[in-house]
Write a protein that holds these residues in place. Structure first.
Motif, PDB file in Angstrom:
ATOM      1  N   SER A 285      63.139  46.300 -14.312  1.00  0.00           N
ATOM      2  CA  SER A 285      64.138  45.631 -14.860  1.00  0.00           C
ATOM      3  C   SER A 285      64.843  46.399 -15.988  1.00  0.00           C
ATOM      4  O   SER A 285      63.987  46.775 -16.911  1.00  0.00           O
ATOM      5  CB  SER A 285      64.046  44.094 -15.326  1.00  0.00           C
ATOM      6  OG  SER A 285      65.165  43.468 -15.890  1.00  0.00           O
TER       7      SER A 285
ATOM      8  N   ASP B  23      66.930  45.096 -18.047  1.00  0.00           N
ATOM      9  CA  ASP B  23      67.233  43.966 -19.271  1.00  0.00           C
ATOM     10  C   ASP B  23      65.795  43.716 -19.772  1.00  0.00           C
ATOM     11  O   ASP B  23      64.800  43.692 -19.257  1.00  0.00           O
ATOM     12  CB  ASP B  23      67.794  42.838 -18.669  1.00  0.00           C
ATOM     13  CG  ASP B  23      69.053  43.333 -17.937  1.00  0.00           C
ATOM     14  OD1 ASP B  23      69.874  43.856 -18.497  1.00  0.00           O
ATOM     15  OD2 ASP B  23      69.410  42.577 -17.112  1.00  0.00           O
ATOM     16  N   ARG B  24      65.827  43.364 -21.147  1.00  0.00           N
ATOM     17  CA  ARG B  24      64.637  42.848 -21.790  1.00  0.00           C
ATOM     18  C   ARG B  24      64.494  41.530 -21.152  1.00  0.00           C
ATOM     19  O   ARG B  24      65.331  40.707 -21.009  1.00  0.00           O
ATOM     20  CB  ARG B  24      64.911  42.712 -23.310  1.00  0.00           C
ATOM     21  CG  ARG B  24      64.877  44.467 -23.743  1.00  0.00           C
ATOM     22  CD  ARG B  24      64.989  44.570 -25.220  1.00  0.00           C
ATOM     23  NE  ARG B  24      64.765  43.271 -25.947  1.00  0.00           N
ATOM     24  CZ  ARG B  24      64.785  42.944 -27.237  1.00  0.00           C
ATOM     25  NH1 ARG B  24      65.326  44.345 -27.862  1.00  0.00           N
ATOM     26  NH2 ARG B  24      64.716  41.961 -27.932  1.00  0.00           N
ATOM     27  N   PRO B  25      63.288  41.053 -21.065  1.00  0.00           N
ATOM     28  CA  PRO B  25      62.797  39.520 -20.783  1.00  0.00           C
ATOM     29  C   PRO B  25      63.639  38.608 -21.796  1.00  0.00           C
ATOM     30  O   PRO B  25      63.556  38.870 -23.100  1.00  0.00           O
ATOM     31  CB  PRO B  25      61.403  39.430 -20.624  1.00  0.00           C
ATOM     32  CG  PRO B  25      60.976  40.509 -21.365  1.00  0.00           C
ATOM     33  CD  PRO B  25      62.168  41.493 -21.318  1.00  0.00           C
TER      34      PRO B  25
END
Length: 100
Positions: free
Chosen positions: A9, A11-13
């Motif tokens: 991903s 995006d960061r979590p």
């Protein structure tokens, strides 16, 4: 990396608890699916006036099998859990651990 994001991903979590607290939720909790004593938290969240948020850590044998094993295992879970009880001090670590 997952089946839906094989390259990972971009995006960061998101930390769901931090998100709920930042949204000014007044009932925020976390539990695991194998802790039956926390079942009352669902009733308390439902009875709470306003929006409540409970994150339930749950094993998935397909995507993240045993990801929460450290909190499922009786010998290691005490080292990783923070026990909160209304009106009592925060307890972290095994109950018999010596406090310095």
């Amino acid at each position: 990396m997952t089946k839906s994001t094989p390259m990972g991903s971009a995006d960061r979590p998101v930390n769901p608890l931090a998100f709920a607290l930042a949204a000014a939720r007044r009932f925020v909790a976390r539990t695991i699916d194998r802790h039956p004593a926390h079942g009352g938290g669902l009733k308390r969240a439902a009875a709470h006036k306003g929006t409540g948020f409970i994150e339930i850590l749950q094993n998935c044998n397909v995507y993240n099998d045993l990801a929460w094993n450290v909190v499922y295992d009786k010998t290691s879970k005490l080292a990783y859990e923070l026990r909160l009880e209304h009106g009592r001090p925060l307890l972290y670590g095994p109950p018999d651990a010596k406090k310095a």
